[in-house]
Write an enzyme that holds these catalytic residues in place. Structure first.
Site, mmCIF file in Angstrom:
data_model
loop_
_atom_site.group_PDB
_atom_site.id
_atom_site.type_symbol
_atom_site.label_atom_id
_atom_site.label_comp_id
_atom_site.label_asym_id
_atom_site.label_seq_id
_atom_site.Cartn_x
_atom_site.Cartn_y
_atom_site.Cartn_z
ATOM 1 N N PRO A 23 0.773 -1.251 0.000
ATOM 2 C CA PRO A 23 0.000 0.000 0.000
ATOM 3 C C PRO A 23 0.804 1.299 0.000
ATOM 4 C CG PRO A 23 0.082 -0.911 2.195
ATOM 5 C CD PRO A 23 0.772 -1.902 1.305
ATOM 6 N N CYS A 24 1.458 1.604 -1.116
ATOM 7 C CA CYS A 24 2.229 2.848 -1.196
ATOM 8 C C CYS A 24 1.325 4.075 -1.094
ATOM 9 C CB CYS A 24 3.095 2.872 -2.439
ATOM 10 S SG CYS A 24 2.234 2.544 -3.983
#
Length: 191
Positions: free
Chosen positions: A155-156
């Site tokens: 989850p950047c």
């Protein structure tokens, strides 16, 4: 060995629709290897060419006669979990990941992000750098986020600026806003 005598990783892919637009998902026998935003025909074709170049062999579409059964099963599970997440019904992913498209510091940062920044939370670029033993490495963390071959699942979108700004995002800022809204970090966009 593939038909060209290369010992490539067999890739199976598909495109799924969702509230953030079409996503290309690709997997190998080892796990999910790539997620690509805005997977129009042109974007999809470029992504598949890159995968063939990097991993060897011609990627096979999910459901085609050339799609390896065990890899297709890995991809089908990834599709199920990504669709559940985008529908608001999943908070974490339980998938095998193939990290072969990224290495070194970038891989270290992304593994920390995947393991240590849960749904509904955010972390600063500098804080994430500190977590991997590189205080002062915020810019390098930003580069790692831009190189993330597995966005959404790794989850950047949860990495933000120290001053409260949302920072950049390879899928576009509107996509980042939508993902953060899905997780309750930001309000839903009005339109």
């Amino acid at each position: 060995m593939d038909s060209h005598g290369q010992d490539g990783r067999r890739v199976v892919w598909t495109v799924v629709a969702g509230r953030i637009g079409p996503l290309l998902l690709a997997a190998t026998r080892e796990g999910l290897v790539n997620v690509v935003f805005h997977a129009t025909d042109e974007v999809r074709d470029r992504a598949l060419e890159r995968l063939a170049s990097r991993l060897g062999g011609e990627p096979a579409e999910l459901g085609s006669a050339t799609a390896e059964e065990s890899t297709a099963a890995v991809l089908a599970e990834a599709v199920r979990q990504v669709e559940e997440y985008l529908a608001g019904g999943r908070r974490s992913f339980e998938l095998p990941l193939d990290w072969s498209l990224i290495s070194g510091f970038h891989r270290e940062v992304l593994r920390e992000l995947a393991a240590g920044v849960p749904f509904g939370t955010v972390v600063g670029y500098g804080d994430l750098a500190g977590r991997v033993g590189q205080p002062g490495g915020a810019q390098a963390v930003g580069t790692a986020m831009g190189a993330n071959p597995l966005p959404v699942v790794v989850p950047c979108h949860r990495v933000v600026e120290r001053d409260g700004g949302i920072g950049g995002f390879g899928g576009g800022l509107e996509t980042k806003r939508r993902l953060l809204a899905l997780e309750g970090v930001l309000p839903e966009p009005l339109f």
